[in-house]
Design an enzyme around this catalytic site. Structure first.
Site, PDB file in Angstrom:
ATOM      1  N   GLY A 263       0.791  -1.226   0.000  1.00 23.24           N
ATOM      2  CA  GLY A 263       0.000   0.000   0.000  1.00 23.24           C
ATOM      3  C   GLY A 263       0.823   1.276   0.000  1.00 23.24           C
ATOM      4  O   GLY A 263       2.060   1.245  -0.038  1.00 23.24           O
ATOM      5  N   TYR A 264       0.126   2.381   0.065  1.00 24.82           N
ATOM      6  CA  TYR A 264       0.730   3.709  -0.092  1.00 24.82           C
ATOM      7  C   TYR A 264       1.826   3.977   0.940  1.00 24.82           C
ATOM      8  O   TYR A 264       2.932   4.394   0.602  1.00 24.82           O
ATOM      9  CB  TYR A 264      -0.371   4.768   0.014  1.00 24.82           C
ATOM     10  CG  TYR A 264       0.103   6.181  -0.225  1.00 24.82           C
ATOM     11  CD1 TYR A 264       0.543   6.572  -1.482  1.00 24.82           C
ATOM     12  CD2 TYR A 264       0.100   7.127   0.798  1.00 24.82           C
ATOM     13  CE1 TYR A 264       0.974   7.870  -1.715  1.00 24.82           C
ATOM     14  CE2 TYR A 264       0.524   8.425   0.574  1.00 24.82           C
ATOM     15  CZ  TYR A 264       0.960   8.791  -0.684  1.00 24.82           C
ATOM     16  OH  TYR A 264       1.392  10.068  -0.910  1.00 24.82           O
TER      17      TYR A 264
ATOM     18  N   LYS B 112     -10.420   2.975  14.869  1.00 25.33           N
ATOM     19  CA  LYS B 112      -9.034   2.932  15.353  1.00 25.33           C
ATOM     20  C   LYS B 112      -9.001   2.802  16.879  1.00 25.33           C
ATOM     21  O   LYS B 112      -8.120   2.130  17.435  1.00 25.33           O
ATOM     22  CB  LYS B 112      -8.262   4.174  14.897  1.00 25.33           C
ATOM     23  CG  LYS B 112      -7.893   4.134  13.413  1.00 25.33           C
ATOM     24  CD  LYS B 112      -7.109   5.362  12.985  1.00 25.33           C
ATOM     25  CE  LYS B 112      -6.717   5.264  11.514  1.00 25.33           C
ATOM     26  NZ  LYS B 112      -5.934   6.429  11.062  1.00 25.33           N
TER      27      LYS B 112
ATOM     28  N   ARG C 258      -0.830 -12.011   0.967  1.00 26.40           N
ATOM     29  CA  ARG C 258      -2.178 -12.533   1.193  1.00 26.40           C
ATOM     30  C   ARG C 258      -2.739 -13.123  -0.093  1.00 26.40           C
ATOM     31  O   ARG C 258      -2.686 -12.489  -1.148  1.00 26.40           O
ATOM     32  CB  ARG C 258      -3.090 -11.429   1.713  1.00 26.40           C
ATOM     33  CG  ARG C 258      -2.671 -10.898   3.083  1.00 26.40           C
ATOM     34  CD  ARG C 258      -3.218  -9.511   3.375  1.00 26.40           C
ATOM     35  NE  ARG C 258      -4.664  -9.511   3.375  1.00 26.40           N
ATOM     36  CZ  ARG C 258      -5.405  -8.415   3.236  1.00 26.40           C
ATOM     37  NH1 ARG C 258      -4.818  -7.240   3.078  1.00 26.40           N
ATOM     38  NH2 ARG C 258      -6.708  -8.485   3.253  1.00 26.40           N
TER      39      ARG C 258
END
Length: 312
Positions: free
Chosen positions: A13-14, A138, A35
């Site tokens: 990812g980023y 979160k 994954r």
């Protein structure tokens, strides 16, 4: 003691791919979760294979297979999760609860850094709907970590420059405007901007540092705490081009939410907290927290004047 072995979850990812790069650069034995769910996503596979070429180890594991996650985390000392929490990409924050369970069962992990890297959710209890879900989720993950007595560091990276600087903080675009720029209010609220490579560097510095154990690490380099007006002024100085400034009141900005889809509404809410309330800078970093540029002065962080040059 040697350097910790690191597992990055969300490494394609980023922010994840930058953390993999920083971990390798600092000499950590670096593992990346591969994954099976990537399926035919050739871009993700090629990123993973590029990590392998650079010396990273790929570990297969799935959030649908608890044992595979336990086996993966048993091979390392530190787990860093960088799964996306933004609605315009993918929103997977609560998947981390499966990772928390695996870390709890494995019992060997010395530090877990969950997917934070934005605003501090502990300070966003008042956040607007629908964007507050990011912070609420979160906090659910934090609660699970702390109840399981898993050692942690929460990294608060504030505004990534790629999303907030090159576009002069304009909602809905990533490149600089040519003629006119929208100011949030008077444009004089202080905001903390961070270069993504620096975020990765500071994160890796923190994983073996006892100072950051069970603490929140804020990345607020002093030269990158700027108002939107200051950011625009830097761009105008760099380009020699003056932009027309159009001020938007807080009420008008919030009213604009009605015209957006869910991802856009989340964005409007977050921008409101950042640029009207000043939620990134309207508090002192106190007990239970550290500031990265003070802890690691040897890191020569990128200043936004320099960051902008690539856009000219």
């Amino acid at each position: 003691m040697g350097k910790s072995k690191v597992l990055v979850v969300g490494g394609t990812g980023y922010i994840g791919r930058r953390i993999v790069k920083a971990s390798l650069a600092e000499g950590h034995e670096t593992h990346v979760l591969q994954r099976p769910e990537i399926g035919l996503d050739i871009d993700k596979l090629q990123i993973l294979l590029s990590f392998k070429k650079q010396g990273a180890h790929l570990i297969e594991g799935s959030f649908n297979d608890h044992k595979s996650l336990v086996d993966a985390v048993k091979q390392v000392d530190v787990v860093i999760c960088t799964m996306s929490g933004v609605h315009f990409r993918s929103h997977n924050i609560l998947l981390q609860l499966k990772l928390v369970e695996a870390i709890k069962e494995a019992g060997n992990v010395k530090r877990f850094l969950p997917s934070e890297f934005g605003m501090d959710p502990a300070r966003m209890g008042h956040a607007l709907e629908p964007g507050r879900v990011t912070f609420d989720e979160k906090m659910v993950v934090r609660k699970a970590i702390e109840e399981a007595n898993i050692p942690f560091t929460y990294v608060i990276a504030n505004c990534f420059a790629g999303y907030f600087v090159g576009n002069l903080s304009q909602l809905g675009r990533l490149t600089p405007p040519k003629d006119k720029v929208y100011l949030y209010g008077d444009g004089n609220v202080k905001v903390a901007f961070t270069d993504e490579e620096d975020v990765a560097t500071y994160t890796i510095k923190a994983i073996d540092d006892p100072t950051t154990l069970n603490k929140t690490l804020y990345i607020r380099p002093p030269h990158n705490i700027l108002t939107q007006s200051e950011l625009i002024q830097k761009w105008e100085t760099l380009t020699g081009n003056k932009l027309d400034k159009i001020s938007i009141t807080a009420d008008d900005f919030l009213a604009s939410m009605k015209g957006f889809d869910l991802a856009g509404q989340v964005g409007v809410g977050h921008f409101y907290h950042i640029f009207y309330e000043g939620c990134l800078t309207n508090f002192e970093i106190g007990e239970g927290s550290e500031e990265a540029s003070k802890l690691y002065p040897q890191v020569e962080y990128t200043r936004m004047d320099d960051y902008m040059k690539i856009y000219v």
